[in-house]
Design an enzyme around this catalytic site. Structure first.
Site, PDB file in Angstrom:
ATOM      1  N   CYS A 115      -0.913   5.314   5.313  1.00 22.36           N
ATOM      2  CA  CYS A 115      -1.127   3.858   5.291  1.00 22.36           C
ATOM      3  C   CYS A 115      -2.545   3.460   5.695  1.00 22.36           C
ATOM      4  CB  CYS A 115      -0.105   3.159   6.183  1.00 22.36           C
ATOM      5  SG  CYS A 115       1.576   3.440   5.627  1.00 22.36           S
ATOM      6  N   HIS A 248      -2.807  -4.136   7.282  1.00 19.98           N
ATOM      7  CA  HIS A 248      -1.788  -3.331   6.596  1.00 19.98           C
ATOM      8  C   HIS A 248      -0.463  -4.069   6.694  1.00 19.98           C
ATOM      9  CE1 HIS A 248       0.753  -0.211   5.258  1.00 19.98           C
ATOM     10  NE2 HIS A 248       1.227   0.121   6.442  1.00 19.98           N
ATOM     11  N   ASN A 278       5.899  -2.646   2.143  1.00 15.33           N
ATOM     12  CA  ASN A 278       4.850  -1.740   2.612  1.00 15.33           C
ATOM     13  C   ASN A 278       4.435  -0.830   1.449  1.00 15.33           C
ATOM     14  OD1 ASN A 278       3.309   0.269   3.781  1.00 15.33           O
ATOM     15  ND2 ASN A 278       4.654   0.565   5.546  1.00 15.33           N
TER      16      ASN A 278
END
Ligand code: UT7
Length: 321
Positions: A115, A248, A278
């Site tokens: 990520c 994020h 996500n």
């Protein structure tokens, strides 16, 4: 002294057309729309279909970023693609993007930091541009996490989606705009909190994503607040100077908790987790492109990009857009 800086000339993104709502997911998985919204803020995600891959999404995002920047593919000297879900183990998916864009020769490679991948890729590209390795770079985050999800595991499969985001960087003599500072971190002691239970050199299989969500959550808020403070301190800025925070997009509660910890105005935080879920390395450039295209982020704005993910890895970049 040289003031060579990496300026973001344009942004782009790509999402698979197939949008899956929580309600649709709840027909197949033991979950509810209400639980997902309350615990994560997610309402829908996009899922790649047949023929859609990390490289095809990355290529579409790159084309959109090049068009926004007014840069032609043959000007690109460097492609850095952040992904944890490459089309193949090798060659690097970046070279598939390169060939799809019709670029005969440039530097092209993938970066794996899950990520945090886009922050790592941005930092690497920024330093290569500053070092004179190229004048124009494509930095891309692209993922197809749907392909490594265990669709029987409700604690993870509702959280992720597919997509890609990209920026075109140009090395420019500038004291005013560009990437001002990047900071990156990793702490491999936490490998076992967020990982894929397979691999070429271990099981010989691709594996599925596994996560201890609560512990990741706790670390995320602490690490993100710390690295945000770090990039502000490195440039002498205060949280109140920021026009936009582009985080994020893992969980709306993490965004809220981090903003609170730093005393940031929640209205200045770009939120796309509700619609994209996500998307790992794609989430920061997807959110950036969303806020640039809808007119929130304007030229001259001071923005901070930040992410945290498996490894653990985490990082941030302060940018004068
Ligand atoms: O991108 C990298 C970074 N990743 C992250 O930052 C993720 C960080 N973690 C999180 O976002 C949250 O921890 C989660 C969203 C993953 C989970 O939220 P939580 O508030 O920590 O929930 P929990 O894991 O403590 O689960 C609470 C309850 C459990 O039931 P019991 O044990 O209390 O009976 C779970 O079994 O919710 C249950 N549950 C679900 N219920 C309905 C877990 N997943 C689901 C689900 N639908 N999908």
């Amino acid at each position: 002294m040289s003031n060579r800086r990496s300026v973001i000339l344009g942004t782009g993104s790509a999402l698979p057309p197939r949008r899956v709502t929580n309600h649709e997911l709840a027909e197949r998985v033991d979950t509810t729309h209400e639980w997902i919204v309350e615990r994560t803020g997610i309402e829908a995600r996009h899922i790649a279909g047949d023929g859609e891959t990390t490289a095809t999404l990355a290529t579409e995002a790159a084309r959109n970023a090049l068009a926004a920047a007014g840069v032609s593919p043959d000007q690109v000297g460097l492609i850095v693609l952040a992904t944890a879900t490459p089309d193949q183990i090798f060659p690097a998916s970046a070279t598939r993007v390169q060939s799809a864009l019709g670029i005969d020769d440039c530097i092209a490679f993938d970066v794996a930091a899950v990520c945090t991948g886009f922050l790592y890729a941005l930092s690497v590209a920024d330093n290569m541009l500053k070092g004179g390795m190229a004048d124009y770079a494509l930095v891309i985050g692209s993922e197809t996490f749907s392909r490594i999800l265990d669709w029987e595991d409700r604690t993870t499969c509702v959280l992720f989606g597919d997509g890609a985001g990209a920026v075109v960087l140009k090395a420019e003599e500038s004291t005013e705009r560009g990437v001002l500072v990047t900071r990156l971190h990793a702490d491999g002691r936490h490998n076992n909190l967020l990982y894929v239970d397979g691999g070429v050199s271990t099981t010989g299989t691709v594996g599925k994503l596994r996560m201890k969500g609560k512990e990741v959550f706790r670390h995320a808020v602490v690490n993100l607040a710390a690295v945000l403070n770090e990039v502000l301190a490195a440039t002498g800025h205060l949280a109140g100077d920021l026009d936009w925070v582009v985080p994020h997009q893992a969980n709306k509660r993490i965004l809220d908790a981090t903003a609170k910890k730093l005393g940031l105005d929640p209205a200045r935080v770009v939120v796309t987790v509700d619609q994209h879920a996500n998307t790992s390395a794609a989430s920061v450039p997807l959110a950036l492109d969303t806020a640039v295209r809808d007119g929130r982020i304007k030229r001259g704005d001071l923005i901070v990009l930040e992410a945290m993910g498996g490894g653990f890895t985490w990082g941030a970049a302060l940018v004068r857009y």
